[in-house]
Design a protein around this motif. Structure first.
Motif, PDB file in Angstrom:
ATOM      1  N   ASN A 133       7.673  25.791  -6.651  1.00  0.00           N
ATOM      2  CA  ASN A 133       6.562  25.397  -7.518  1.00  0.00           C
ATOM      3  C   ASN A 133       6.402  23.884  -7.557  1.00  0.00           C
ATOM      4  N   ASN A 134       7.515  23.171  -7.652  1.00  0.00           N
ATOM      5  CA  ASN A 134       7.442  21.708  -7.618  1.00  0.00           C
ATOM      6  C   ASN A 134       6.837  21.224  -6.308  1.00  0.00           C
ATOM      7  N   PHE A 135       7.191  21.892  -5.211  1.00  0.00           N
ATOM      8  CA  PHE A 135       6.647  21.529  -3.907  1.00  0.00           C
ATOM      9  C   PHE A 135       5.128  21.732  -3.885  1.00  0.00           C
ATOM     10  N   LEU A 136       4.658  22.839  -4.475  1.00  0.00           N
ATOM     11  CA  LEU A 136       3.220  23.069  -4.563  1.00  0.00           C
ATOM     12  C   LEU A 136       2.536  21.960  -5.356  1.00  0.00           C
ATOM     13  N   TRP A 137       3.119  21.614  -6.492  1.00  0.00           N
ATOM     14  CA  TRP A 137       2.563  20.534  -7.317  1.00  0.00           C
ATOM     15  C   TRP A 137       2.497  19.230  -6.516  1.00  0.00           C
ATOM     16  N   LEU A 138       3.547  18.958  -5.741  1.00  0.00           N
ATOM     17  CA  LEU A 138       3.585  17.718  -4.961  1.00  0.00           C
ATOM     18  C   LEU A 138       2.522  17.707  -3.872  1.00  0.00           C
ATOM     19  N   LEU A 139       2.251  18.860  -3.299  1.00  0.00           N
ATOM     20  CA  LEU A 139       1.232  18.931  -2.251  1.00  0.00           C
ATOM     21  C   LEU A 139      -0.172  18.732  -2.801  1.00  0.00           C
ATOM     22  N   VAL A 140      -0.445  19.317  -3.951  1.00  0.00           N
ATOM     23  CA  VAL A 140      -1.819  19.397  -4.452  1.00  0.00           C
ATOM     24  C   VAL A 140      -2.189  18.238  -5.368  1.00  0.00           C
TER      25      VAL A 140
END
Length: 337
Positions: free
Chosen positions: A112-119
């Protein structure tokens, strides 16, 4: 309310007075320890040099002590705590780190943190840049900038409450008071519990932070755009470049360093995101992020200081390199001053 204001003003006055008194006493102490006698030029010169060496450290002393107490010590204590069990008294070695590698909840939080970082950093930076360019071309641009920047004045919890009303869902057959469901229903669609939709609910939460941080990106990038020499844009126009080419090939390259700083600043904020997830979903429906997972392990279900310490170290390890790069980039932009 009045007593709180008086108390706050009193603290500020006392604090400023205490700082001024400390600096004055420090300087006087240096003059006593390293005197500059008029009859001994060599000694006076040597003592002046000593004062120049000692004075910065003396003035920085309180700040360095506070940094040591509130920053360095907690980091060291957290690292040591990560090798202990739930109560923080039984040494368990690397067991907490093994747990982190094998725990499904920890892996979900990382994802989830990775998704936040991407978007989020990409969306905030892109929207901020586009809005900065567009608002500079219209007469009511300053009004538009004020409206876009306004969410920055709202706390993350306050913004989450606002968006909770937007995503609000009422049962079948009831009037939908949530703005999004009302729109969906108006066009003949079925209302949804948006923040409970696995995977997609993460993006609905990201929208809140994008809404808040786009104003920050816009202000910084707008200032950078104003620093672009008009001659380069005029030369591009004379050479036949259109607006799209001027934007991507002339303007963006000249402010690329500022774009990178904005991007990394928002990235650091995203790695520490906590309030929005706690307020909107409390980490349910696969929306848990590292900061919320750390909070849960530390303060809920009896608490586990060892595992929460491991998660805290993971967050710090992710934030530190980006922060160092950001500081170096900012120093390079200001010429090292």
């Amino acid at each position: 309310m009045a007593s709180q204001i008086v108390s706050a003003v009193g603290v500020m006055v006392v604090g400023v007075f205490a700082c001024a008194l400390y600096y004055w006493l420090s300087d006087k102490t240096l003059q006593v320890i390293f005197p500059t006698p008029r009859d001994d030029v060599q000694r006076a010169s040597r003592n002046l040099n000593r004062r120049a060496v000692v004075r910065p450290w003396l003035f920085l002393g309180p700040a360095l002590i506070l940094l040591g107490i509130y920053l360095v010590y907690p980091v060291v204590a957290t690292f040591i705590l990560s090798f202990y069990g739930r109560s923080g008294t039984v040494f368990v070695g690397l067991d907490n780190y093994r747990w982190a590698l094998s725990d499904a909840g920890f892996r979900q939080s990382i994802f989830n943190n990775f998704l936040w970082l991407l978007v989020v950093p990409a969306a905030c930076t892109f929207l901020g840049l586009v809005i900065a360019v567009l608002t500079d071309r219209i007469w009511w641009g300053n009004i538009a900038k004020s409206l876009v920047f306004m969410p920055m004045a709202i706390s993350f919890v306050g913004a989450s409450v606002i968006w909770k009303f937007i995503y609000e869902y009422r049962g079948a057959g009831q009037t939908q008071i949530g703005l999004l469901n009302a729109i969906v229903q108006f066009f003949g669609g079925d209302p949804q519990v948006w923040i409970a939709l696995p995977f997609w609910n993460n993006f609905f939460l990201m929208v809140i932070l994008i809404w808040i941080q786009t104003g920050f990106a816009m202000v910084i990038l707008s200032a950078a755009l104003r620093g672009i020499p008009e001659e380069t844009i005029e030369a591009a126009v004379i050479d036949g470049a259109n607006g799209w080419q001027i934007f991507w090939k002339i303007m963006v390259p000249q402010i690329w360093a500022t774009i990178a700083v904005v991007w990394t600043t928002i990235t650091i904020l995203v790695l520490k995101v906590f309030d929005i997830v706690l307020t909107m979903t409390n980490g349910q429906w696969d929306t848990m992020v590292l900061a919320n997972l750390m909070f849960d392990w530390m303060f809920r279900g009896g608490g586990d200081s060892g595992r929460s310490a491991v998660i805290a170290l993971v967050i710090m390890a992710a934030v530190t390199p980006i922060m160092i790069w950001n500081i170096r980039q900012a120093n390079r932009e200001t010429g090292g001053h």
